[in-house]
Write an enzyme that holds these catalytic residues in place. Structure first.
Site, PDB file in Angstrom:
ATOM      1  CE  LYS A  41       1.832   5.753  14.336  1.00 49.69           C
ATOM      2  NZ  LYS A  41       3.114   4.907  13.554  1.00 49.69           N
ATOM      3  NE  ARG A  45      -6.321  -3.331  -1.488  1.00 45.80           N
ATOM      4  CZ  ARG A  45      -6.979  -4.165  -1.074  1.00 45.80           C
ATOM      5  NH1 ARG A  45      -7.693  -5.057  -1.827  1.00 45.80           N
ATOM      6  NH2 ARG A  45      -7.353  -4.316   0.815  1.00 45.80           N
ATOM      7  CE  LYS A  63      -4.292   0.170   7.056  1.00 47.38           C
ATOM      8  NZ  LYS A  63      -3.821   1.379   7.556  1.00 47.38           N
ATOM      9  N   GLY A 116       0.646  -1.097  -0.050  1.00 46.32           N
ATOM     10  CA  GLY A 116      -0.205  -0.047  -0.503  1.00 46.32           C
ATOM     11  C   GLY A 116       0.980   1.382  -0.053  1.00 46.32           C
ATOM     12  CB  ILE A 127       3.848   2.173   4.708  1.00 45.96           C
ATOM     13  CG1 ILE A 127       3.738   3.758   5.749  1.00 45.96           C
ATOM     14  CG2 ILE A 127       4.978   1.386   5.358  1.00 45.96           C
ATOM     15  CD1 ILE A 127       4.276   4.416   5.685  1.00 45.96           C
ATOM     16  N   GLY A 128       4.378   0.555   2.536  1.00 46.02           N
ATOM     17  CA  GLY A 128       4.615  -0.790   1.521  1.00 46.02           C
ATOM     18  C   GLY A 128       5.418  -0.435   0.275  1.00 46.02           C
ATOM     19  CG  ASN A 143       1.197   1.696  12.940  1.00 46.90           C
ATOM     20  OD1 ASN A 143       2.152   2.426  13.762  1.00 46.90           O
ATOM     21  ND2 ASN A 143       0.457   2.153  12.210  1.00 46.90           N
ATOM     22  CG  ASN A 195      -2.803  13.545  11.446  1.00 43.87           C
ATOM     23  OD1 ASN A 195      -4.029  13.176  11.411  1.00 43.87           O
ATOM     24  ND2 ASN A 195      -1.900  12.117  11.309  1.00 43.87           N
TER      25      ASN A 195
END
Length: 212
Positions: free
Chosen positions: A174, A30, A76, A9, A11-12, A102, A192
């Site tokens: 985290k 994907r 995830k 995704g 980050i990957g 995470n 954020n």
């Protein structure tokens, strides 16, 4: 060394692109993302736009896992079990899995499924999946990992990495940050950075104390 990013995704894809500077990297993602990368390369926007010519597929085949392969799991956490179940019979004895995710206990899920060496990592970097084949890197922060060999791998590609002997501390830190930032930004429909405003200090402090 062969490196496979399982869960390409935002980050990957970023870490796969940066690692491809020095290593043979394969992205697993994907279909739409994979097709775009194979046709036009992987576009990473950070400071300046850069296109990485990198291999991408939808699934891992037996021949993809060679000796001394490092699999970096960036799905995830709720997808971890399914992702590892699909490849468990293709792993070699010396295959290492780095759970760069995470959440609490993601590495325990993987350890239940495979006997391989499983390492836990954590990143504070922020990236946005813009569209298939394109990712925007907001900020590149250090990766925390309790394995010195993994630190050396990332260091070779100038990815900031910290050897952390107390990973549980970082994992909980985290988790607490996410427990404050994620619900507040979702409920209030804000970015954020807007949580830095004085009017949010009291509720952030209350949530922080509850987490502690």
């Amino acid at each position: 060394m062969k490196i496979i990013i399982l869960g390409a995704g935002a980050i990957g894809s970023v870490y796969g692109a940066l690692l491809s500077r020095k290593y043979d990297v394969l992205l697993i993602g994907r279909k739409a993302h994979v097709d775009k990368i194979n046709q036009e390369g992987l576009n990473i926007e950070w400071k300046a736009e850069q296109v990485f010519q990198i291999k991408a597929k939808e699934t891992i085949e037996q021949e993809d896992i060679t000796d001394n392969t490092l699999i970096i799991l960036t799905t995830k956490v709720y997808d971890s079990r399914e992702a590892i179940e699909k490849i468990k019979d293709k792993l070699k004895e010396d295959t290492t899995i780095l759970c760069l995710q995470n959440g609490l206990g993601s590495e325990d899920i993987v350890k239940e499924i495979v006997p391989n060496k499983v390492i836990r990592g954590l990143t504070n970097s922020a990236a946005t999946f813009v569209e298939p084949g394109k990712v925007f890197l907001d900020v590149l922060e250090p990766i925390f990992v309790d394995n010195e060999e993994i630190v050396k791998i990332f260091d070779k590609t100038k990815i900031p990495t910290v050897y952390e002997t107390n990973m549980q501390k970082e994992i909980w830190r985290k988790a607490i940050i996410n427990s404050i930032v994620n619900p507040l930004t979702a409920l209030m429909k804000i970015k954020n950075k807007e949580l830095c405003k004085p009017e949010f200090r009291e509720i952030e402090k209350m949530m922080h104390n509850e987490c502690i």
